[in-house]
Write a protein that holds these residues in place. Structure first.
Motif: not given
Length: 208
Positions: A156-166, A176-183
């Motif tokens: 989760a830390d990796t997913v949301y750290s990556v998602a926070g990059q602009e 992208e976040v929705a896809e990563m959360e599903a995976e």
């Protein structure tokens, strides 16, 4: 002559209390905490804050402990105590939300040496509750929860750290976040299925 006792007056509440400190820190966010920032939020000087908290790292740890203590772990008691997998999936989702809502918390909960005693006590009590409710021994409960929590929090830390990059627009980022959360959810389900199978296999080997 007897001196007349002066009536007591109610003063202003103290500006610096543990609760006010951690509330200011949580509002600021762990990655952004500074002594000057927290002191300003409390309306005091940073030197006054130093009298209550000895260092920036101690301040961050204090805030992390408060976040963890306020985390409402899904209650273990359930109408279906045989559904251990269902409970672990709910627990995983709760841990995921904890990380998502509190950037910077991961180092304080994933490393045992960084955890404070109240945090360790809460973890131990949760393990005991799981063991009692689902009829497994404490070592199995400890291993299951530690395995699920470690992988869930780290991913989760990796997913949301990556998602926070602009690097993309808002719409692309949301997709992208929705896809990563599903995976992520599917991956955690696979991990939990495998962990329960391993536990069952160990039980069989122990009995044999």
């Amino acid at each position: 002559m007897q001196e007349t006792e002066r009536p007591t007056t109610r003063g202003r509440p103290p500006k610096i209390t543990p609760e006010r400190i951690v509330n200011a820190g949580i509002e600021m966010g762990l990655p952004n905490i500074t002594f000057v920032g927290v002191a300003a939020a409390l309306g005091v000087s940073h030197m006054a804050l130093y009298k209550h908290v000895p260092s920036l790292e101690a301040l961050k740890q204090m805030v992390a402990e408060a976040i963890f203590s306020r985390w409402q772990i899904p209650p273990v008691a359930s109408e279906s105590p045989s559904d251990l997998m269902g409970y672990l999936i709910d627990f995983s989702a709760s841990a995921q939300a904890l990380v998502k809502c509190n950037p910077g918390l991961t180092p304080y909960v994933i490393r045992r040496l960084a955890a404070t005693q109240p945090m360790l006590d809460k973890i131990d009590e949760h393990q005991s509750q799981l063991a009692r409710c689902y009829g497994i021994d404490k070592d199995h409960a400890r291993w299951l929860l530690a395995t699920v929590a470690f992988h869930c929090i780290a991913v989760a830390d990796t997913v949301y750290s990556v998602a926070g990059q602009e690097v993309t627009g808002e719409a692309d980022r949301a997709t992208e976040v929705a896809e990563m959360e599903a995976e992520f959810a599917e991956g955690m389900r696979a991990l939990i299925t495998g962990a329960l199978a391993m536990m069952e296999q160990r039980d069989l080997q122990a009995r044999g």
